[in-house]
Scaffold this motif. Structure first.
Motif, short mmCIF file in Angstrom:
data_model
loop_
_atom_site.label_atom_id
_atom_site.label_comp_id
_atom_site.label_asym_id
_atom_site.label_seq_id
_atom_site.Cartn_x
_atom_site.Cartn_y
_atom_site.Cartn_z
N SER A 11 4.30 0.17 -9.48
CA SER A 11 5.17 0.70 -10.52
C SER A 11 6.63 0.33 -10.31
CB SER A 11 5.02 2.23 -10.61
OG SER A 11 5.31 2.83 -9.35
N ALA A 12 7.05 0.21 -9.05
CA ALA A 12 8.45 -0.14 -8.77
C ALA A 12 8.78 -1.55 -9.26
CB ALA A 12 8.71 -0.04 -7.27
N MET A 13 7.77 -2.41 -9.35
CA MET A 13 8.01 -3.80 -9.76
C MET A 13 7.67 -4.05 -11.22
SD MET A 13 9.21 -5.48 -7.19
CE MET A 13 8.97 -7.12 -7.85
N THR A 14 6.57 -3.48 -11.69
CA THR A 14 6.09 -3.81 -13.03
C THR A 14 6.25 -2.67 -14.03
OG1 THR A 14 3.83 -3.06 -12.55
CG2 THR A 14 4.37 -5.34 -12.00
N GLY A 15 6.49 -1.45 -13.54
CA GLY A 15 6.59 -0.31 -14.44
C GLY A 15 5.26 0.32 -14.79
N GLU A 16 4.15 -0.29 -14.35
CA GLU A 16 2.83 0.26 -14.63
C GLU A 16 2.55 1.44 -13.69
OE1 GLU A 16 0.89 -0.55 -17.04
OE2 GLU A 16 2.07 -2.24 -17.78
N SER A 17 2.22 2.60 -14.26
CA SER A 17 2.05 3.80 -13.44
C SER A 17 0.70 3.85 -12.74
CB SER A 17 2.23 5.04 -14.31
OG SER A 17 1.28 5.05 -15.36
N LEU A 18 -0.32 3.19 -13.30
CA LEU A 18 -1.65 3.26 -12.70
C LEU A 18 -1.79 2.26 -11.56
CD1 LEU A 18 -3.86 3.50 -15.92
CD2 LEU A 18 -3.16 5.36 -14.41
N PRO A 19 -2.57 2.59 -10.53
CA PRO A 19 -2.80 1.64 -9.44
C PRO A 19 -3.44 0.36 -9.95
CG PRO A 19 -3.54 3.85 -8.84
CD PRO A 19 -3.24 3.89 -10.29
N VAL A 20 -3.11 -0.75 -9.30
CA VAL A 20 -3.63 -2.06 -9.68
C VAL A 20 -4.77 -2.43 -8.74
CG1 VAL A 20 -3.06 -4.48 -10.03
CG2 VAL A 20 -1.35 -2.72 -10.52
N HIS A 21 -5.91 -2.79 -9.29
CA HIS A 21 -7.05 -3.22 -8.49
C HIS A 21 -6.82 -4.67 -8.04
CE1 HIS A 21 -9.66 0.28 -9.31
NE2 HIS A 21 -8.98 0.33 -10.45
N LYS A 22 -6.91 -4.90 -6.76
CA LYS A 22 -6.68 -6.22 -6.19
C LYS A 22 -7.99 -6.79 -5.64
CE LYS A 22 -2.11 -6.29 -6.61
NZ LYS A 22 -1.34 -7.34 -7.26
N ARG A 23 -8.04 -8.09 -5.54
CA ARG A 23 -9.24 -8.74 -5.03
C ARG A 23 -8.88 -10.11 -4.47
NH1 ARG A 23 -9.26 -9.52 -10.55
NH2 ARG A 23 -9.41 -11.69 -11.20
N ALA A 24 -9.70 -10.56 -3.55
CA ALA A 24 -9.56 -11.94 -3.08
C ALA A 24 -10.31 -12.84 -4.05
CB ALA A 24 -10.15 -12.06 -1.68
N GLY A 25 -9.95 -14.09 -4.11
CA GLY A 25 -10.63 -15.00 -5.03
C GLY A 25 -9.91 -16.32 -5.11
N ASP A 26 -10.40 -17.17 -6.00
CA ASP A 26 -9.79 -18.49 -6.18
C ASP A 26 -8.44 -18.36 -6.87
OD1 ASP A 26 -11.90 -19.72 -4.94
OD2 ASP A 26 -13.04 -19.95 -6.80
N GLY A 27 -7.80 -19.50 -7.05
CA GLY A 27 -6.47 -19.50 -7.63
C GLY A 27 -6.43 -19.09 -9.09
#
Length: 461
Positions: A168-184
């Protein structure tokens, strides 16, 4: 051209940064890169020297009016009557000393707090997990993250299990962001959609991950914002704007009155020098020499009261700005903790089952043994420490029952599960979580006489 690590494959990122995902950097290579890249911290504006601090105070409009009054008073007295001039200059010196001293003390206190609160990061160096000051991170370090961790630098995700971050400090989105490993990802992917990257300055809200650091310090996304802020000057507080307006109006009124008095004297054919000295004396009398000192004293008292409430004020006028606030919204508890927990009591249907409960709780956790004890989530480290005190070391348990899979804890399921291989070839699933989430899925209770059906009364108890 800036390297877009999010558009590369994990292998390309590792090759570019010349690092190994299982070993990390060597201590020597880490030191060499630290010397080249610099410390992982954001640049700050260089604090002004004593001369510039004093000069800044003397540029205050009211102080300039006082200095002008002192000069006029000295001139009007012909250099003989210097008492008024000395009093005015003493007020100016008093005001400057208090302001400069307060700002200097506040800056030193903030620097001490920053050193005290410096976060530490879990990294792999020479294949060994270490606790490293976040300022010593360099591109190529292999960073280990879990729920509750502060992300100290930008990085590409190599492996993740249920990873979520608060951006949220960077994008303003209040909900948590789901992250994952993967290709480019495509090179034009915006910052908010780079799911295979973590951003320095954000917080991990769930899951675990292994990350390779791609940028530190001012090269991070947060550093780019800090660079823009460094080019912005400090704004004026409401009090400073009001004082400037008072000084301007006061100066215009004094000049106007003096001009009228001088003009009237000329029309009455009085001596020019006498009328000039009379006008100067009138101007000096009209200027409230005590106003800046009174304002400074009142602000200093406010700073003292705030300090007793453990609040640090960097600049004196900021006290008045706080007084302009009518509503303060906060999501903090106001509690300072050591981020440590301790198991005080273990409750089981039968005392003989205590070790089994500690074993399952330790296996179903990600706490790791470090130089000064277990490190990781405070709840999990507390369980592992309690098990160790009972003679159940986590490393030994995992050697006998190695983990083969896991379902990380999240806010929806409210539980975590791990699957372990037993020596006899069977599998053990260990689960821990919120009581209501776990008990709702239990069918039997293990007691001193063996398993029996779990009743609603058992659940309530």
């Amino acid at each position: 051209m800036e390297r877009t690590f999010y558009s590369d494959t994990p292998r390309q990122v590792l090759d570019t940064l010349d690092t190994d995902p299982d070993q990390g950097l060597s201590q020597g290579e880490g030191a060499r890169r630290l010397a080249g890249y610099g410390e992982n911290k954001l640049e700050k504006a260089k604090p002004p020297g004593l001369f510039r601090q004093v000069l800044a105070q003397l540029r205050d409009p009211m102080i300039l009016v006082l200095l002008a009054a002192a000069a006029l008073s000295f001139f009007a007295g012909g250099g003989q009557d210097w008492l008024d001039t000395a009093i005015i200059l003493l007020i100016v010196v008093f005001n400057t000393v208090i302001s400069v001293s307060q700002e200097d003390n506040a800056r030193k206190a903030l620097e001490a707090l920053e050193k005290l609160a410096a976060p530490r990061a879990r990294v792999l160096r020479e294949g060994v997990e270490r606790r490293l000051e976040s300022t010593h991170l360099v591109p190529g370090d292999i960073l280990l993250l879990e729920a509750g961790d502060y992300v100290p630098a930008d990085g590409r995700i190599l492996w993740a299990a249920g990873l979520q971050t608060d951006e949220s400090a960077m994008t303003g989105e209040s909900l948590p962001v789901h992250k994952r490993a993967g290709d480019g990802l495509p090179p034009d992917t915006p910052l908010a959609e780079r799911k295979n990257m973590v951003i320095g300055g954000t917080v991990v809200t769930g899951g675990r991950a292994k990350v390779v650091v791609t940028a530190t310090g001012m090269q991070t996304e947060m550093g780019k914002i800090a660079g823009l802020l460094l080019r912005q000057g400090q704004g004026e507080t409401p009090l400073q704007r009001k004082m400037k307006e008072v000084s301007r109006v006061l100066s215009l009124v004094c000049v106007g009155v003096c001009a009228v008095m001088f003009g009237v004297g000329m029309l009455q054919h009085r001596d020019i020098l006498d009328m000039f000295l009379t006008a100067v004396a009138l101007a000096v009398a009209a200027i409230p020499e005590g106003l800046p000192a009174i304002v400074t004293i009142v602000l200093a008292v406010g700073v003292g009261r705030m300090a007793r409430r453990n609040a640090i004020i960097k600049r004196l006028p900021a006290v008045e700005t706080l007084g302009c606030a009518s509503v303060i919204c906060s999501d903090k508890t106001g509690t300072l903790t050591k981020n440590q927990m301790t198991v005080l009591e273990v409750w089981t249907p039968a005392p003989a089952l205590r070790d089994r409960a500690l074993t399952l709780g330790t296996l179903c956790g990600d706490a790791q043994e470090g130089p000064g004890g277990y490190i990781g989530d405070p709840t999990e480290t507390a369980i592992a420490q309690a098990a160790a005190q009972a003679g159940l070391e986590k490393a030994a348990l995992e050697r006998d029952m190695p983990r083969r899979g896991e379902a990380p804890f999240d806010s929806v399921r409210k539980r975590m599960a791990t699957c372990h291989a037993l020596p006899n070839g069977e599998a053990l699933v260990a689960v821990k979580g919120a009581p209501e989430a776990v008990l709702a899925r239990c069918t039997h209770l293990l007691g001193a006489q063996g398993p029996r059906p779990l009743t609603d009364g058992d659940r309530r108890r």
